[in-house]
Write a protein that holds these residues in place. Sequence first.
Motif, mmCIF file in Angstrom:
data_model
loop_
_atom_site.group_PDB
_atom_site.id
_atom_site.type_symbol
_atom_site.label_atom_id
_atom_site.label_comp_id
_atom_site.label_asym_id
_atom_site.label_seq_id
_atom_site.Cartn_x
_atom_site.Cartn_y
_atom_site.Cartn_z
ATOM 1 N N SER A 1 4.666 4.188 -4.902
ATOM 2 C CA SER A 1 5.642 4.490 -3.852
ATOM 3 C C SER A 1 5.209 5.646 -2.948
ATOM 4 C CB SER A 1 7.002 4.816 -4.479
ATOM 5 O OG SER A 1 6.841 5.912 -5.361
ATOM 6 N N LYS A 2 4.004 6.176 -3.189
ATOM 7 C CA LYS A 2 3.540 7.320 -2.368
ATOM 8 C C LYS A 2 2.934 6.847 -1.057
ATOM 9 C CE LYS A 2 2.937 10.659 -6.004
ATOM 10 N NZ LYS A 2 2.141 11.740 -6.525
ATOM 11 N N LYS A 3 2.999 7.757 -0.060
ATOM 12 C CA LYS A 3 2.445 7.453 1.266
ATOM 13 C C LYS A 3 1.765 8.689 1.818
ATOM 14 C CE LYS A 3 4.534 3.830 3.976
ATOM 15 N NZ LYS A 3 5.412 3.452 5.041
ATOM 16 N N THR A 4 0.672 8.493 2.547
ATOM 17 C CA THR A 4 0.016 9.626 3.213
ATOM 18 C C THR A 4 0.661 9.827 4.589
ATOM 19 O OG1 THR A 4 -1.605 8.299 4.404
ATOM 20 C CG2 THR A 4 -2.168 8.920 2.140
ATOM 21 N N ASN B 1 0.425 7.004 6.805
ATOM 22 C CA ASN B 1 1.111 5.807 6.267
ATOM 23 C C ASN B 1 0.225 4.963 5.357
ATOM 24 O OD1 ASN B 1 3.702 6.158 7.318
ATOM 25 N ND2 ASN B 1 3.015 5.438 9.331
ATOM 26 N N GLY B 2 -0.779 5.584 4.765
ATOM 27 C CA GLY B 2 -1.629 4.883 3.803
ATOM 28 C C GLY B 2 -0.922 4.727 2.467
ATOM 29 N N THR B 3 -1.122 3.589 1.821
ATOM 30 C CA THR B 3 -0.479 3.308 0.533
ATOM 31 C C THR B 3 -1.517 2.977 -0.541
ATOM 32 O OG1 THR B 3 -0.319 0.931 0.941
ATOM 33 C CG2 THR B 3 1.506 2.304 1.753
ATOM 34 N N LEU B 4 -1.038 2.920 -1.780
ATOM 35 C CA LEU B 4 -1.922 2.519 -2.879
ATOM 36 C C LEU B 4 -2.474 1.114 -2.628
ATOM 37 C CD1 LEU B 4 -3.084 3.023 -5.746
ATOM 38 C CD2 LEU B 4 -0.998 1.963 -6.648
ATOM 39 N N ALA B 5 -1.611 0.223 -2.129
ATOM 40 C CA ALA B 5 -2.045 -1.159 -1.851
ATOM 41 C C ALA B 5 -3.216 -1.178 -0.876
ATOM 42 C CB ALA B 5 -0.882 -1.976 -1.294
ATOM 43 N N ASP B 6 -3.176 -0.300 0.145
ATOM 44 C CA ASP B 6 -4.284 -0.230 1.112
ATOM 45 C C ASP B 6 -5.600 0.140 0.422
ATOM 46 O OD1 ASP B 6 -2.800 -0.790 3.456
ATOM 47 O OD2 ASP B 6 -2.071 1.273 3.524
ATOM 48 N N CYS B 7 -5.507 1.016 -0.574
ATOM 49 C CA CYS B 7 -6.716 1.510 -1.253
ATOM 50 C C CYS B 7 -7.313 0.472 -2.206
ATOM 51 C CB CYS B 7 -6.403 2.779 -2.041
ATOM 52 S SG CYS B 7 -5.853 4.173 -1.028
ATOM 53 N N ILE B 8 -6.447 -0.339 -2.835
ATOM 54 C CA ILE B 8 -6.933 -1.228 -3.908
ATOM 55 C C ILE B 8 -7.077 -2.695 -3.489
ATOM 56 C CG2 ILE B 8 -5.946 0.287 -5.677
ATOM 57 C CD1 ILE B 8 -3.688 -1.800 -6.055
ATOM 58 N N GLY C 1 -14.698 -1.232 -5.784
ATOM 59 C CA GLY C 1 -13.388 -1.887 -5.718
ATOM 60 C C GLY C 1 -12.268 -1.086 -5.093
ATOM 61 N N VAL C 2 -12.562 0.133 -4.666
ATOM 62 C CA VAL C 2 -11.502 0.942 -4.067
ATOM 63 C C VAL C 2 -12.022 1.618 -2.802
ATOM 64 C CG1 VAL C 2 -11.970 3.039 -5.430
ATOM 65 C CG2 VAL C 2 -9.676 2.635 -4.594
ATOM 66 N N TYR C 3 -11.169 1.688 -1.795
ATOM 67 C CA TYR C 3 -11.462 2.399 -0.551
ATOM 68 C C TYR C 3 -10.326 3.389 -0.299
ATOM 69 C CZ TYR C 3 -14.927 -1.192 0.824
ATOM 70 O OH TYR C 3 -16.022 -2.031 0.887
ATOM 71 N N ALA C 4 -10.609 4.470 0.411
ATOM 72 C CA ALA C 4 -9.538 5.401 0.780
ATOM 73 C C ALA C 4 -8.866 4.891 2.050
ATOM 74 C CB ALA C 4 -10.126 6.792 1.024
ATOM 75 N N ALA D 1 -5.741 10.304 1.631
ATOM 76 C CA ALA D 1 -5.636 9.493 0.404
ATOM 77 C C ALA D 1 -6.347 10.173 -0.766
ATOM 78 C CB ALA D 1 -6.248 8.109 0.648
ATOM 79 N N TYR D 2 -7.397 10.938 -0.453
ATOM 80 C CA TYR D 2 -8.138 11.612 -1.520
ATOM 81 C C TYR D 2 -7.290 12.663 -2.241
ATOM 82 C CZ TYR D 2 -12.467 9.244 -0.268
ATOM 83 O OH TYR D 2 -13.418 8.268 -0.062
ATOM 84 N N THR D 3 -6.201 13.095 -1.603
ATOM 85 C CA THR D 3 -5.267 14.028 -2.247
ATOM 86 C C THR D 3 -4.071 13.265 -2.811
ATOM 87 O OG1 THR D 3 -5.944 15.698 -0.640
ATOM 88 C CG2 THR D 3 -3.918 16.131 -1.863
ATOM 89 N N THR D 4 -3.464 12.391 -1.987
ATOM 90 C CA THR D 4 -2.254 11.662 -2.396
ATOM 91 C C THR D 4 -2.515 10.749 -3.593
ATOM 92 O OG1 THR D 4 -1.541 11.701 -0.080
ATOM 93 C CG2 THR D 4 -0.395 10.154 -1.535
ATOM 94 N N PHE D 5 -3.642 10.066 -3.577
ATOM 95 C CA PHE D 5 -3.962 9.113 -4.665
ATOM 96 C C PHE D 5 -5.100 9.641 -5.552
ATOM 97 C CE2 PHE D 5 -2.524 6.628 -0.892
ATOM 98 C CZ PHE D 5 -1.272 6.295 -1.394
#
Length: 354
Positions: free
Chosen positions: A36-39, A42-49, A61-64, A69-73
């Motif tokens: 449920s976190k957002k940068t 407006n970046g989300t976990l779904a965007d990263c994975i 398999g993962v992008y920021a 995102a490097y702090t939030t996730f």
Amino acid sequence: MEQEAERLYELLKKDTNCKSLLSKALTADRVKELKSKKTKFNGTLADCIRSGCENTDSGVGVYASDPEAYTTFAPLLDAVIKDYHKVDALNHPNPDFGDTDKLQFGDLDPSGDMIVSTRVRVGRSHDSYGFPPVISKEDRVDMEKKTVAALAKLDGELKGSYHPLTGMSKETQTQLTEDHFLFNNSDRFLEAAGGYKDWPTGRGIYFNDNKTFLVWVNEEDHLRFISMQKGGNLKEVYVRLVKAIRALETSGLSFAKRDGLGYLTFCPSNLGTTLRASVHIKIPKLAATPDFKAFCDKLNIQARGIHGEHTESVGGVYDISNKRRLGLTEIQAIEEMRKGVEAVIAEEKKLAGK
């Protein structure tokens, strides 16, 4: 947003053979903690994975989604970064390119028999824009404008011209492809991560008049600076790149960094120094030995086919580069590559009875 992260996680878990770093690091608890976190972009976990969940044969398999995102996730991204870069702690040092007037190396192959070409590149991200999953078309165009204005200030041997992909003539396209300058939109991992949205808008290539210094704008990273030339003169290639980085850092561009991680890039495999120094080198004898990979691993260098990762060698020519980008300075990374290449040359000569 939360449902999308859960859906992607289910997709990932369905493939029981998945060996990506994402599959190791993404647990049900982490999904719960981060979904449920957002940068601020407006970046989300779904965007990263997304890319790694839709392509379960990914290596990382993962992008920021963006620099923040490097702090939030961080619980997810830090685990992947430590695993990929083989470090226990994220304490990357401050940038240090060394004193370019006192470098301890020059031409690694003065005879010109073995090294075909030398290249050093770095990635950079504008700190005020998101990465491909979240950036809008307007922002990408705006970023391109700011970049082109900074590139126009380059002088001396770095002076050159910018060629936007939009509206590029067939002739220019053919020429740049032949020069191995042109990047394309054919990587499915990148595509799933949003890397080709609004293609080719806001993208282009800058190169100097000698075609020894190149900037890719909005390929995978916001910016890629590349210095290269024929032969083995690592000193000339490195000094040119450092000169360009310093000039662009003082021409109004501000790059994304994080304490302990160095320069931030779209893919966590590439942060820290972001520096990859490589040579195309003829080593048919060494490459044919069963211990070739182990020989390279011991020296912290990597051997690839000349057309990049997952490609075969052509005529015994390999791309040899530094493996480590995080946890050491730029000058240390260059020295590591230099020593590795010198050891490779010595071993090839020994095997050839020279």
